[in-house]
Design an enzyme around this catalytic site. Structure first.
Site, PDB file in Angstrom:
ATOM      1  N   HIS A  26      -5.412  -4.600  -0.914  1.00 33.83           N
ATOM      2  CA  HIS A  26      -5.304  -3.587  -1.967  1.00 33.83           C
ATOM      3  C   HIS A  26      -5.340  -4.233  -3.352  1.00 33.83           C
ATOM      4  O   HIS A  26      -4.678  -3.770  -4.285  1.00 33.83           O
ATOM      5  CB  HIS A  26      -4.029  -2.756  -1.771  1.00 33.83           C
ATOM      6  N   LYS A  72     -12.448  -1.858   1.991  1.00 29.30           N
ATOM      7  CA  LYS A  72     -11.821  -0.988   0.988  1.00 29.30           C
ATOM      8  C   LYS A  72     -12.674  -1.045  -0.290  1.00 29.30           C
ATOM      9  O   LYS A  72     -13.712  -0.400  -0.355  1.00 29.30           O
ATOM     10  CB  LYS A  72     -10.372  -1.396   0.768  1.00 29.30           C
ATOM     11  N   SER A 112       0.792  -1.225   0.000  1.00 26.62           N
ATOM     12  CA  SER A 112       0.000   0.000   0.000  1.00 26.62           C
ATOM     13  C   SER A 112       0.824   1.276   0.000  1.00 26.62           C
ATOM     14  O   SER A 112       0.319   2.331  -0.347  1.00 26.62           O
ATOM     15  CB  SER A 112      -0.938   0.004   1.197  1.00 26.62           C
TER      16      SER A 112
HETATM   17  N1  PLP Z   1      -3.771  -5.558   5.335  1.00 31.78           N
HETATM   18  C1  PLP Z   1      -3.437  -4.498   4.561  1.00 31.78           C
HETATM   19  C2  PLP Z   1      -2.421  -4.677   3.489  1.00 31.78           C
HETATM   20  C3  PLP Z   1      -4.041  -3.240   4.769  1.00 31.78           C
HETATM   21  O1  PLP Z   1      -3.707  -2.191   4.023  1.00 31.78           O
HETATM   22  C4  PLP Z   1      -5.004  -3.119   5.802  1.00 31.78           C
HETATM   23  C5  PLP Z   1      -5.658  -1.815   6.090  1.00 31.78           C
HETATM   24  O2  PLP Z   1      -5.125  -0.760   6.002  1.00 31.78           O
HETATM   25  C6  PLP Z   1      -5.307  -4.244   6.571  1.00 31.78           C
HETATM   26  C7  PLP Z   1      -4.678  -5.434   6.312  1.00 31.78           C
HETATM   27  C8  PLP Z   1      -6.336  -4.168   7.649  1.00 31.78           C
HETATM   28  O3  PLP Z   1      -7.613  -4.164   7.035  1.00 31.78           O
HETATM   29  P1  PLP Z   1      -8.894  -3.773   7.884  1.00 31.78           P
HETATM   30  O4  PLP Z   1      -9.098  -2.312   7.701  1.00 31.78           O
HETATM   31  O5  PLP Z   1     -10.001  -4.611   7.300  1.00 31.78           O
HETATM   32  O6  PLP Z   1      -8.598  -4.154   9.291  1.00 31.78           O
END
Ligand code: PLP
Length: 421
Positions: free
Chosen positions: A236, A267, A208
């Site tokens: 993502h 997302k 990200s």
């Molecule tokens: N994994 C990644 C790569 C993320 O970017 C995020 C959130 O920013 C998460 C996990 C966590 O996701 P959630 O918002 O559903 O807890």
């Protein structure tokens, strides 16, 4: 009697000034916290939150900041967060199934919509089964500990998301960290890990901060060579990468080689909240028995389930939204590059505009907002020192005009601050 007392207590709690705890320990804690907060401010890493007074979308209203702000910093990749059908599905689920379950899944918290959504997620990813969590953070916190023992090994990309890092910390497996997307290093670590019973390679599908995509084909080849399993975090990627938006594994043609997928409903898939693991049925069955964030946390609220379920329906009906996002991404990346900016990553709607200097990233982001464009600057410690950037995120619901306005504003602001020659 008790009712009147409860009302009095609630009124008391709701009114008046906040009560400060007294005593030496509380005072000491307050001093320590204030000094820590001061350090964060002093280091220039304080994160402030802008207050949005409208729905999530390409155009926002910000508290005190006027209306019609062009938004380029949400993970609303497909624009489904405010899609009318997604909202209607949430309202219907809320009315039919109530506000929430007041229970964890295994006690009194599984409704037919939870089972339907799990089945739909598994079908979308072409996997055997799926399990829902309150977030993908929870899915990542739960999987490694439930799956791996001290006899096993996990090999993790050094730039994996914080929730993967934390999930791995919680497990007792042997831990190997390989250099970011470095296949030579991964191979060396896989060789070292041959002595363990089971090896699991864990990587973000798309990273990200850089908008780069894991070399999954090569990872899967190495996994096959060294008899390892592959886990990907698709937060993502789900919904928009690959011809049908199935994710990184579809994009790179390895859907049958990746064993476990964790992803988010917060997302691209409607943006409400929630996460999941999808993979082999026996693994999902085990997670329902052993995964602590699943066992000991409330069920997903029906309205949230309704949003995600409708988002998946829309995606399974047509790949048009995912494709339109790809075209918008291409427009932004090529116009910004032509204007003289360096955009990290490739073909991903996360488009980091690389600036290097932390102050430059911060003042440029501020100046972009003065021109009605909401973008965020990132600097150390979120990204490495000297690699400050403004991260732009493209959504399927940005119009071509929105994208062109953003590029024009970047060009003006970049010239003003000497970021463009
Ligand atoms: N994994 C990644 C790569 C993320 O970017 C995020 C959130 O920013 C998460 C996990 C966590 O996701 P959630 O918002 O559903 O807890």
């Amino acid at each position: 009697m008790w009712r009147a007392a409860a009302v009095r207590a609630l009124r008391g709690a709701g009114a008046g000034a906040p009560r400060a705890a007294s005593g030496a320990a509380a005072a000491q804690l307050r001093r320590r916290l204030e000094s820590e907060l001061e350090d964060i401010r002093g280091a220039g890493t304080w994160k402030s939150e802008r207050i949005i007074t409208s729905r999530q979308g390409p155009h926002l209203c910000l508290a005190g900041g006027g209306a019609g702000i062009l938004n380029f910093c949400a993970n609303n990749y497909l624009g489904l967060s405010s899609h009318p059908e997604v909202i209607r599905a949430a309202v219907e689920a809320l009315e039919k199934f109530g506000a929430g379950l007041s229970s964890v899944r295994f006690i009194c918290g599984t409704q037919s919509i939870h089972k339907d959504l799990e089945e739909k997620i598994a079908r979308f990813h072409q996997r055997e089964d799926a399990i829902l969590y309150a977030s993908c953070f929870d899915a990542n916190a739960g999987i490694f500990e439930a799956l791996l023992t001290p006899e096993d090994a996990v090999l993790s990309d050094e730039l994996n998301h914080a929730s993967i890092i934390d999930g791995i910390r919680l497990c007792k497996a042997n831990k190997y960290r390989y250099k970011h997307m470095d296949m030579q290093d991964l191979e060396a670590k896989l060789k070292e890990a041959q002595k363990h019973r089971l090896r699991l390679v864990a990587t973000d599908g798309a990273f990200s901060m850089d908008g780069d995509i894991a070399p999954l084909r090569e990872i899967c080849q190495l996994a096959q060579k060294y008899d390892a399993l592959v886990f990907i975090d698709e937060c993502h990627a789900t919904g928009f990468l690959g011809p049908n938006g199935r994710g990184t594994d579809e994009l790179l043609g390895v859907m049958d080689k990746v064993t476990i997928i964790n992803s988010t409903l917060g997302k691209a898939l409607g943006g409400a909240a929630g996460g999941y693991t999808t993979g082999p049925k026996s693994l999902i069955d085990l997670l329902r028995q052993r995964s602590r964030p699943y066992l000991f946390s409330n069920s997903l609220p029906p309205a949230v389930v309704g949003c995600a379920s409708k988002a998946l329906d829309l995606l399974m009906e047509s790949n048009a939204i995912a494709q339109s996002m790809a075209a918008k991404t291409q427009r932004f990346r090529s116009k910004m590059t032509a204007a003289g900016f360096t955009i990290s990553g490739k073909d991903h709607p996360i488009c980091p505009v690389m600036l290097g200097d932390a102050r430059l990233a911060s003042v440029m982001a501020e100046d972009m907002l003065n021109r009605g464009i909401y973008v965020i600057g990132f600097s150390y410690p979120v990204v490495p020192k000297g690699k400050a950037r403004i991260r732009v995120q493209i959504s399927a619901v940005h119009s071509d005009e929105d994208i062109d306005r953003c590029v024009e504003a970047f060009t003006e602001v970049g010239r003003k601050h000497g970021a463009l020659s």
